[in-house]
Design a protein around this motif. Structure first.
Motif, mmCIF file in Angstrom:
data_model
loop_
_atom_site.group_PDB
_atom_site.id
_atom_site.type_symbol
_atom_site.label_atom_id
_atom_site.label_comp_id
_atom_site.label_asym_id
_atom_site.label_seq_id
_atom_site.Cartn_x
_atom_site.Cartn_y
_atom_site.Cartn_z
ATOM 1 N N CYS A 68 0.845 -1.206 0.000
ATOM 2 C CA CYS A 68 0.000 0.000 0.000
ATOM 3 C C CYS A 68 0.878 1.253 0.000
ATOM 4 O O CYS A 68 1.748 1.401 0.857
ATOM 5 C CB CYS A 68 -0.913 -0.007 1.224
ATOM 6 S SG CYS A 68 -1.944 1.477 1.307
ATOM 7 N N LYS A 126 -2.668 4.843 5.807
ATOM 8 C CA LYS A 126 -3.777 4.515 4.917
ATOM 9 C C LYS A 126 -5.140 4.675 5.583
ATOM 10 O O LYS A 126 -5.255 4.570 6.807
ATOM 11 C CB LYS A 126 -3.626 3.097 4.365
ATOM 12 C CG LYS A 126 -3.987 2.019 5.379
ATOM 13 C CD LYS A 126 -3.765 0.643 4.814
ATOM 14 C CE LYS A 126 -4.812 0.212 3.839
ATOM 15 N NZ LYS A 126 -6.173 0.211 4.313
ATOM 16 N N CYS A 174 -9.643 0.593 2.807
ATOM 17 C CA CYS A 174 -9.577 0.433 1.343
ATOM 18 C C CYS A 174 -10.862 0.917 0.665
ATOM 19 O O CYS A 174 -10.820 1.442 -0.446
ATOM 20 C CB CYS A 174 -9.290 -1.018 0.983
ATOM 21 S SG CYS A 174 -7.627 -1.534 1.487
ATOM 22 N N CYS A 193 -10.504 4.453 -0.255
ATOM 23 C CA CYS A 193 -9.237 4.802 -0.894
ATOM 24 C C CYS A 193 -9.469 5.531 -2.225
ATOM 25 O O CYS A 193 -10.298 5.095 -3.025
ATOM 26 C CB CYS A 193 -8.437 3.527 -1.135
ATOM 27 S SG CYS A 193 -6.880 3.847 -1.973
ATOM 28 N N HIS A 242 -7.636 2.876 -5.022
ATOM 29 C CA HIS A 242 -8.062 1.480 -5.033
ATOM 30 C C HIS A 242 -7.212 0.680 -6.003
ATOM 31 O O HIS A 242 -7.448 0.646 -7.204
ATOM 32 C CB HIS A 242 -9.560 1.297 -5.306
ATOM 33 C CG HIS A 242 -10.095 0.157 -4.491
ATOM 34 N ND1 HIS A 242 -9.653 -1.135 -4.674
ATOM 35 C CD2 HIS A 242 -10.963 0.135 -3.457
ATOM 36 C CE1 HIS A 242 -10.250 -1.908 -3.792
ATOM 37 N NE2 HIS A 242 -11.047 -1.166 -3.033
ATOM 38 N N CYS A 243 -6.221 0.051 -5.442
ATOM 39 C CA CYS A 243 -5.174 -0.599 -6.231
ATOM 40 C C CYS A 243 -5.518 -2.011 -6.703
ATOM 41 O O CYS A 243 -4.700 -2.664 -7.325
ATOM 42 C CB CYS A 243 -3.886 -0.627 -5.412
ATOM 43 S SG CYS A 243 -4.030 -1.593 -3.891
HETATM 44 S S1 SF4 Z 1 -6.915 0.035 -1.938
HETATM 45 FE FE1 SF4 Z 1 -5.820 1.902 -1.367
HETATM 46 S S2 SF4 Z 1 -5.655 1.786 0.874
HETATM 47 FE FE2 SF4 Z 1 -6.145 -0.278 0.134
HETATM 48 S S3 SF4 Z 1 -4.170 -1.287 -0.135
HETATM 49 FE FE3 SF4 Z 1 -4.712 -0.383 -2.122
HETATM 50 S S4 SF4 Z 1 -3.753 1.640 -2.124
HETATM 51 FE FE4 SF4 Z 1 -3.767 0.907 -0.016
#
Ligand code: SF4
Length: 100
Positions: free
Chosen positions: A46, A52, A55, A58, A61-62
């Motif tokens: 992350c 953070k 999610c 976020c 949203h990876c």
């Molecule tokens: S969705 Fe966003 S907060 Fe969640 S792991 Fe991925 S980058 Fe990090």
């Protein structure tokens, strides 16, 4: 325990709960094991690290589309039930969700 480690435990717990109720399996199937590993791997990488948000909120949203849809399905079902099955994790998760 770090925030990332706690979230990894929570997401695994949620996926296990989903499997138990939907697939009547005590252990995760290969498909859901993959999802749990994927979610933990995303958390490990992350870009926000310990700062953070949850999610769900976020801005990036990876997740890849397929895993994103799968985790949404799991969260939609387990989210409201976490207060019964894992109240401590649910309270902590709600706290971070409400915190901006
Ligand atoms: S969705 Fe966003 S907060 Fe969640 S792991 Fe991925 S980058 Fe990090």
């Amino acid at each position: 325990m770090s925030k990332i480690e706690r979230e990894k435990q929570t997401v695994r717990k949620m996926i296990e709960l989903y499997c138990r109720h939907h697939l009547h399996q005590e252990t995760m199937t290969e498909e859901y094991q993959h999802l749990a590993d994927y979610a933990c791997q995303r958390l490990d990488h992350c870009r926000f690290g310990e700062k953070k948000t949850v999610c769900k909120r976020c801005p990036i949203h990876c997740y890849a589309p397929q895993e994103r849809e799968a985790i949404r399905k799991v969260m939609r079902w387990t989210g409201p039930r976490m207060m019964i099955y894992a109240p401590k994790a649910a309270i902590i998760h709600t706290y971070y969700m409400l915190k901006r």
